[in-house]
Design a protein around this motif. Structure first.
Motif, short mmCIF file in Angstrom:
data_model
loop_
_atom_site.label_atom_id
_atom_site.label_comp_id
_atom_site.label_asym_id
_atom_site.label_seq_id
_atom_site.Cartn_x
_atom_site.Cartn_y
_atom_site.Cartn_z
N ASN A 1 62.08 3.42 50.12
CA ASN A 1 62.22 3.46 51.57
C ASN A 1 63.70 3.59 51.95
O ASN A 1 64.57 3.59 51.07
CB ASN A 1 61.61 2.20 52.20
CG ASN A 1 62.07 0.94 51.49
OD1 ASN A 1 63.25 0.82 51.15
ND2 ASN A 1 61.16 0.02 51.27
N VAL A 2 63.96 3.69 53.25
CA VAL A 2 65.33 3.93 53.72
C VAL A 2 66.26 2.82 53.24
O VAL A 2 67.35 3.06 52.75
CB VAL A 2 65.36 4.04 55.26
CG1 VAL A 2 66.79 4.18 55.75
CG2 VAL A 2 64.53 5.23 55.72
N THR B 1 65.51 12.42 59.03
CA THR B 1 64.11 12.01 58.99
C THR B 1 63.27 13.20 59.42
O THR B 1 63.37 13.65 60.55
CB THR B 1 63.86 10.83 59.94
OG1 THR B 1 64.76 9.79 59.58
CG2 THR B 1 62.45 10.32 59.81
N SER C 1 58.87 10.36 54.57
CA SER C 1 57.65 9.54 54.63
C SER C 1 56.61 10.11 55.59
O SER C 1 55.42 9.83 55.46
CB SER C 1 58.00 8.10 55.01
OG SER C 1 58.71 8.09 56.21
N VAL D 1 63.77 9.62 50.18
CA VAL D 1 63.04 8.35 50.27
C VAL D 1 61.68 8.52 50.94
O VAL D 1 61.45 9.46 51.71
CB VAL D 1 63.85 7.28 51.04
CG1 VAL D 1 65.21 7.08 50.42
CG2 VAL D 1 63.97 7.63 52.51
N GLY D 2 60.79 7.59 50.61
CA GLY D 2 59.52 7.47 51.32
C GLY D 2 58.46 8.48 50.95
O GLY D 2 57.56 8.75 51.74
N LEU E 1 71.77 10.84 57.68
CA LEU E 1 70.36 10.46 57.59
C LEU E 1 69.49 11.52 58.25
O LEU E 1 69.71 11.88 59.40
CB LEU E 1 70.17 9.10 58.27
CG LEU E 1 68.75 8.56 58.38
CD1 LEU E 1 68.19 8.29 57.00
CD2 LEU E 1 68.72 7.30 59.21
N ASP F 1 64.52 11.27 54.59
CA ASP F 1 63.28 10.48 54.67
C ASP F 1 62.11 11.43 54.86
O ASP F 1 62.00 12.10 55.88
CB ASP F 1 63.40 9.50 55.85
CG ASP F 1 62.13 8.69 56.04
OD1 ASP F 1 61.28 8.72 55.13
OD2 ASP F 1 62.01 8.03 57.08
#
Lengths: 137, 288, 132
Positions: free
Chosen positions: C105-106, C16, C50, C80-81, C14, C48
């Motif tokens: 989203n996640v 971010t 976002s 995502v995001g 993951l 991610d």
């Protein structure tokens, strides 16, 4: 007639400078009341041009201005470098063309993102690109 | 002229009460007086305010310069009067005539003062006319500007209400498009749709174009862009409501919609969406 | 130099991206991520974005590269995001991120990865623990 309301010069010499440039543009665009989507388009366009400037000319200067024309407000950016210049502008403006190792979306893609796009380049002297994004453009 | 103008501004200031009385008299005697909209006392207060602000800001230099920044307070008062009159229901003509009636009062006073000097009188009359005419134009400008603002606001409202995003089901949004789809409208549609997708966490959006009169290559391009943007966000976009004529034009124009899920009706789009979400709609058999 | 942290969650990685990206940072993320996929034998990568207010053609290319490279290493990538404004801008720019999976989203990204991946049996997951 386009009237500049205020101006600020930002120097782009290294990659991190582009982040500062983006933030300055965002501030200016927010002041004109530009919506988020148009702001994003403008900042993305600026990011593309700043990268070109760094990659092909080793950096340059960006003039960030808020301008008004009649009822419209907007942001005008002038990218100026003293690099090698672009020999064939018509070619550089074609989708999918790139001398570097990129997708070739740079200039034509940038043009699609902004309201007005002007490019002047003299080989050996440098390149000046001016873009304007109107608040509702 | 430079040695005459100072007198003019000062003279007018000195004669302030005369001018006001004369102006009021002219207005009250006029057939177009609108007592139904504005009482005489209010009219007097309004006229007094305007005259005072004008005389206060008038001097020998700016009297011949209608564009002078000194008149900003005057223009402000004028705009206020113009706007409030427009709201009260005065026509722009009546407001214009109101300003021009001030000219008559000013000129009458000047005429009395300078009756022995025709040359000065002519200059003074011209100067005053020019000044008041410009003020008259200002009231029109303000009136039009007020109207334009109303139009702009309504345009915004129309775009706003003409792109409603409807939640059809958990995870399914629908956006019926009615009317022509131009590029600025597409932008609004796209923004609304994508924002709603984020807000509701919906993974399927149905774009219904039954209300779009015609689809040309530009409209099709806008539709394709919307679908691509939806996919980038991580949701699927179905286009429904494709009438046979539209299917014909699309093929004749050589537009490639093969990458997009298209359905003839909103109902079949919804059925397809249910399928994607592995939902099953069943008729319940009631036990007797 | 700044570094973007890569978190390991079982068979997934993951990432971010919280900071503003500049080109070199994006390139080092590409290198780190591919290294990490190979080292941990990850089956899925979830990025991610976002917090990113812009994605330009270079960053778009890096994302595409990451997806293709992970694919070769037998891992699926889901982005995502993405902000609506970013999506609209990318489409206008002409960048569709073909070959990259996307999710809102996640949570949905995780669901998507789980459907795409046939998770290895118990033995291999034990091996993973051992190597880690």
């Amino acid at each position: 007639m386009i009237i500049p309301l205020n101006k600020e010069a930002v120097e782009v010499k290294k990659e991190q400078d582009t982040i500062f440039l983006r933030n300055r543009i965002k501030e200016c665009a927010t002041k004109t009341g530009m919506g988020l989507v148009n702001q994003t388009k403008l900042i993305t366009a600026a990011s593309e041009l700043a990268r070109n400037m760094l990659r092909y000319a080793g950096g340059g200067n960006v003039l960030v201005e808020t301008v008004s024309k009649g009822r419209e407000n907007g942001v005008r950016l002038t990218f100026k470098d003293t690099g090698p210049g672009i020999p064939d502008i018509a070619m550089a403006m074609k989708d999918g063309y790139s001398t570097g190792k990129s997708l070739g979306l740079g200039l034509p893609g940038t043009k699609r993102l902004v309201s007005e796009f002007d490019i002047k380049s003299t080989p050996g002297t440098g390149t000046v690109i001016t873009i304007i994004k109107w608040k509702n453009g | 002229m430079s040695n005459q103008s100072p007198d003019l501004a000062k003279t007018l200031r000195k004669k302030r009460n005369d001018i006001l009385e004369l102006w009021m008299k002219n207005q009250l005697a006029d057939v177009s007086l609108r007592e139904d909209l504005l009482t005489n006392e209010e009219l007097r207060a309004q006229s007094e305010e305007l005259l005072d602000v004008l005389l206060q800001n008038l001097n020998e230099r700016n009297i011949a310069e209608v564009e002078s920044a000194d008149f900003e307070p005057v223009v402000e008062v004028l705009s206020g009067i113009s706007i409030s009159r427009a709201k009260q229901g005065f026509t722009p003509r009546e407001t214009g005539l109101y300003i021009f009636s001030l000219k008559d009062a000013l000129l009458t006073v000047v005429q009395q003062e300078l009756k022995d000097d025709p040359a000065q009188l002519v200059t003074a009359v011209l100067t005053i006319s020019k000044l008041v005419d410009s003020f008259g134009v200002t009231t029109f400008e303000t009136f039009i500007k007020g109207r334009e603002e109303v139009i702009l606001r309504q345009t915004d409202e129309i775009t706003e209400i003409s792109t409603p995003v409807i939640q059809l089901w958990d995870n399914i949004l629908a956006l019926p498009i009615i009317g022509t789809l131009d590029s600025s409208r597409t932008q609004v549609v796209m923004e609304n749709l994508l924002q709603q997708i984020v807000d509701t966490g919906s993974s399927i959006a149905i774009l219904d174009i039954s209300g779009v009169p015609a689809v040309d290559s530009l409209v099709a391009q806008h539709l394709i862009k919307t679908v691509s943007a939806t996919r980038l966000m991580g949701a699927e976009c179905i286009i429904s409501g494709i009438r046979p004529e539209i299917a014909q034009t699309v093929v004749h124009l050589g537009i490639d919609l093969s990458n997009i899920v298209t359905k003839a009706s909103l109902a079949s789009a919804l059925r397809y969406a249910f399928g994607m979400l592995q939902l099953d709609v069943k008729k319940t058999i009631r036990e007797k | 130099m700044d570094k973007i942290p890569i978190l390991r969650m079982g068979h997934f990685l993951l990432v971010t991206i919280q900071t503003d990206l500049y080109d070199r940072l994006a390139m080092s993320l590409e290198a780190d991520l591919v290294q990490m996929v190979s080292k941990t034998n990850a089956k899925g990568v979830l990025i991610d974005i976002s917090a990113q207010s812009i994605v330009d053609s270079f960053m778009g290319r890096i994302i595409g590269n990451i997806a293709s490279m992970c694919k070769i290493l037998d891992a699926e990538t889901v982005v995502v995001g993405m902000q609506p404004a970013v999506a609209i801008t990318l489409i206008e720019l002409g960048l569709e991120l073909k070959g990259v999976h996307t999710a809102l989203n996640v949570e949905k990204g995780m669901e998507l990865l789980q459907t795409k991946i046939i998770l290895p049996t118990e033995d291999t997951s034990d091996d993973d623990d051992y190597s880690a």
